[in-house]
Write an enzyme that holds these catalytic residues in place. Structure first.
Site, PDB file in Angstrom:
ATOM      1  N   HIS A 265       4.171  -4.670   9.053  1.00 52.65           N
ATOM      2  CA  HIS A 265       4.080  -4.558  10.513  1.00 52.65           C
ATOM      3  C   HIS A 265       2.793  -5.156  11.083  1.00 52.65           C
ATOM      4  CE1 HIS A 265       7.238  -1.904   9.320  1.00 52.65           C
ATOM      5  NE2 HIS A 265       6.412  -1.020   8.803  1.00 52.65           N
TER       6      HIS A 265
ATOM      7  N   HIS B  54      12.778  -2.611   2.187  1.00 48.90           N
ATOM      8  CA  HIS B  54      12.196  -1.367   2.693  1.00 48.90           C
ATOM      9  C   HIS B  54      13.068  -0.234   2.194  1.00 48.90           C
ATOM     10  CE1 HIS B  54       9.368  -3.455   5.176  1.00 48.90           C
ATOM     11  NE2 HIS B  54      10.353  -4.271   5.510  1.00 48.90           N
ATOM     12  N   ILE B  55      12.459   0.758   1.615  1.00 48.77           N
ATOM     13  CA  ILE B  55      13.203   1.892   1.066  1.00 48.77           C
ATOM     14  C   ILE B  55      13.884   2.652   2.203  1.00 48.77           C
ATOM     15  CG2 ILE B  55      12.927   4.073  -0.199  1.00 48.77           C
ATOM     16  CD1 ILE B  55      10.412   2.686  -1.526  1.00 48.77           C
ATOM     17  N   SER B  56      13.126   2.868   3.260  1.00 47.92           N
ATOM     18  CA  SER B  56      13.678   3.577   4.428  1.00 47.92           C
ATOM     19  C   SER B  56      14.258   2.557   5.409  1.00 47.92           C
ATOM     20  CB  SER B  56      12.566   4.385   5.110  1.00 47.92           C
ATOM     21  OG  SER B  56      11.567   3.514   5.620  1.00 47.92           O
TER      22      SER B  56
ATOM     23  N   ASP C 200       1.878 -15.837   5.982  1.00 47.34           N
ATOM     24  CA  ASP C 200       1.403 -17.198   5.697  1.00 47.34           C
ATOM     25  C   ASP C 200       1.457 -17.494   4.199  1.00 47.34           C
ATOM     26  OD1 ASP C 200       0.956 -17.685   8.378  1.00 47.34           O
ATOM     27  OD2 ASP C 200      -1.230 -17.503   8.268  1.00 47.34           O
TER      28      ASP C 200
ATOM     29  N   ARG D  82       5.057  10.810  -2.573  1.00 46.68           N
ATOM     30  CA  ARG D  82       4.771  10.594  -1.153  1.00 46.68           C
ATOM     31  C   ARG D  82       6.042  10.776  -0.329  1.00 46.68           C
ATOM     32  NH1 ARG D  82       4.824   4.561   1.233  1.00 46.68           N
ATOM     33  NH2 ARG D  82       4.014   5.032   3.290  1.00 46.68           N
TER      34      ARG D  82
ATOM     35  N   GLU E 133      12.993  -9.250   1.212  1.00 50.59           N
ATOM     36  CA  GLU E 133      12.143  -8.154   1.712  1.00 50.59           C
ATOM     37  C   GLU E 133      12.909  -6.843   1.546  1.00 50.59           C
ATOM     38  OE1 GLU E 133      11.291  -8.714   5.861  1.00 50.59           O
ATOM     39  OE2 GLU E 133      10.182  -6.826   6.041  1.00 50.59           O
TER      40      GLU E 133
ATOM     41  N   ALA F 111       3.200  -0.877   4.826  1.00 47.59           N
ATOM     42  CA  ALA F 111       2.652  -0.911   6.193  1.00 47.59           C
ATOM     43  C   ALA F 111       2.197  -2.314   6.607  1.00 47.59           C
ATOM     44  CB  ALA F 111       1.493   0.069   6.298  1.00 47.59           C
TER      45      ALA F 111
ATOM     46  N   PRO G 231       0.785  -1.231   0.000  1.00 50.50           N
ATOM     47  CA  PRO G 231       0.000   0.000   0.000  1.00 50.50           C
ATOM     48  C   PRO G 231       0.820   1.285   0.000  1.00 50.50           C
ATOM     49  CG  PRO G 231      -0.168  -1.124   2.115  1.00 50.50           C
ATOM     50  CD  PRO G 231       0.498  -2.071   1.166  1.00 50.50           C
ATOM     51  N   ASN G 232       0.316   2.219  -0.762  1.00 54.52           N
ATOM     52  CA  ASN G 232       0.849   3.591  -0.867  1.00 54.52           C
ATOM     53  C   ASN G 232       2.116   3.684  -1.720  1.00 54.52           C
ATOM     54  OD1 ASN G 232      -1.175   4.817   0.890  1.00 54.52           O
ATOM     55  ND2 ASN G 232      -0.197   3.631   2.499  1.00 54.52           N
TER      56      ASN G 232
ATOM     57  N   TYR H  15      11.196   8.671   1.007  1.00 57.72           N
ATOM     58  CA  TYR H  15      11.126   7.600   0.007  1.00 57.72           C
ATOM     59  C   TYR H  15      11.781   7.950  -1.334  1.00 57.72           C
ATOM     60  CZ  TYR H  15       7.902   5.658   3.436  1.00 57.72           C
ATOM     61  OH  TYR H  15       7.363   5.176   4.596  1.00 57.72           O
TER      62      TYR H  15
ATOM     63  N   ARG I  69       7.384   0.464  13.479  1.00 56.95           N
ATOM     64  CA  ARG I  69       7.925  -0.032  12.203  1.00 56.95           C
ATOM     65  C   ARG I  69       9.092  -1.006  12.410  1.00 56.95           C
ATOM     66  NH1 ARG I  69       5.547   3.493   8.381  1.00 56.95           N
ATOM     67  NH2 ARG I  69       5.170   5.537   9.304  1.00 56.95           N
TER      68      ARG I  69
ATOM     69  N   ASN J 267       8.081  -5.507  -1.034  1.00 51.35           N
ATOM     70  CA  ASN J 267       8.006  -4.414  -0.064  1.00 51.35           C
ATOM     71  C   ASN J 267       6.546  -4.379   0.388  1.00 51.35           C
ATOM     72  OD1 ASN J 267       7.878  -2.136   1.462  1.00 51.35           O
ATOM     73  ND2 ASN J 267       9.028  -0.839   0.040  1.00 51.35           N
TER      74      ASN J 267
ATOM     75  N   ARG K  59      13.214   4.476  12.499  1.00 51.08           N
ATOM     76  CA  ARG K  59      11.958   5.229  12.503  1.00 51.08           C
ATOM     77  C   ARG K  59      11.121   4.867  13.738  1.00 51.08           C
ATOM     78  NH1 ARG K  59       9.316   4.950   6.728  1.00 51.08           N
ATOM     79  NH2 ARG K  59       8.120   6.662   7.653  1.00 51.08           N
TER      80      ARG K  59
HETATM   81  C1  DQA Z   1       8.299   0.993   3.905  1.00 47.70           C
HETATM   82  C2  DQA Z   1       8.358   1.237   5.426  1.00 47.70           C
HETATM   83  C3  DQA Z   1       6.989   1.005   6.053  1.00 47.70           C
HETATM   84  O1  DQA Z   1       7.060   1.216   7.461  1.00 47.70           O
HETATM   85  C4  DQA Z   1       5.983   1.976   5.476  1.00 47.70           C
HETATM   86  O2  DQA Z   1       4.698   1.718   6.013  1.00 47.70           O
HETATM   87  C5  DQA Z   1       5.961   1.977   3.990  1.00 47.70           C
HETATM   88  C6  DQA Z   1       7.212   1.820   3.250  1.00 47.70           C
HETATM   89  C7  DQA Z   1       9.626   1.351   3.219  1.00 47.70           C
HETATM   90  O3  DQA Z   1       9.772   0.980   2.049  1.00 47.70           O
HETATM   91  O4  DQA Z   1      10.493   2.001   3.812  1.00 47.70           O
HETATM   92  O5  DQA Z   1       4.924   2.221   3.381  1.00 47.70           O
HETATM   93  O6  DQA Z   1       8.053  -0.391   3.685  1.00 47.70           O
END
Ligand code: DQA
Length: 145
Positions: A81, A101-103, A88, A19, A99, A78, A11-12, A24, A112, A75, A108
């Site tokens: 978490h 994560h950009i950040s 599963d 964003r 896996e 959210a 998501p997002n 990001y 997270r 990725n 943070r």
């Molecule tokens: C994220 C980190 C997550 O905590 C956050 O909800 C995201 C992006 C990252 O790529 O850093 O949407 O997965």
């Protein structure tokens, strides 16, 4: 035949580039996927990509990858978490999982710091910006060869 890799974004992440660019970055998701396709050509990996804002759709996309895809770069955003359902689904997938994560989620907010998906991941990349997707692709090329 080239191994197939699924790059799955939660998501997002469709808003990448717009964003919170201070967190990001400026690359859009289309930029990221295009650069992964170029790198995939070099590495002999065939790239499929999908993004969804819906947990169930991400679960179904992972199910569809069973038996057809050698590795997933995910990725979960959210849902990392919160989602035992995505964990599963990944546990029912028998290929490699990286896996991304950009950040740096560990730098943070504390909510997270835990990712359910990490319990299944063969590798985790966090805090390397959108370059993390390309690093993940290189890692898959190395472990699948
Ligand atoms: C994220 C980190 C997550 O905590 C956050 O909800 C995201 C992006 C990252 O790529 O850093 O949407 O997965």
């Amino acid at each position: 035949m080239n191994a197939r890799i699924l790059i799955l974004n939660g998501p997002n992440l469709n808003l990448l580039g717009q964003r919170q660019p201070e967190i990001y970055g400026a690359e859009t998701l289309d930029d990221v996927i295009a650069s992964c396709r170029r790198l995939g050509d070099e590495l002999d990996l065939e790239i499929e990509a999908a993004q969804s804002n819906h947990e169930g759709e991400l679960v179904e996309r992972i199910h569809a990858a069973r038996g057809t895809v050698a590795g997933i770069i995910i990725n979960p955003a959210a849902y990392s978490h919160t989602s035992i359902a995505i964990l599963d689904a990944l546990n029912a997938f028998d290929g490699k999982v990286i896996e991304v994560h950009i950040s740096n989620i560990h730098k943070r907010e504390s909510f997270r710091h835990h990712s359910y998906v990490s319990a299944r991941a063969d590798g985790i990349i966090a805090g390397c910006g959108t370059e993390g997707y390309r690093l993940a692709l290189r890692r898959l090329a190395s472990i699948l060869s």
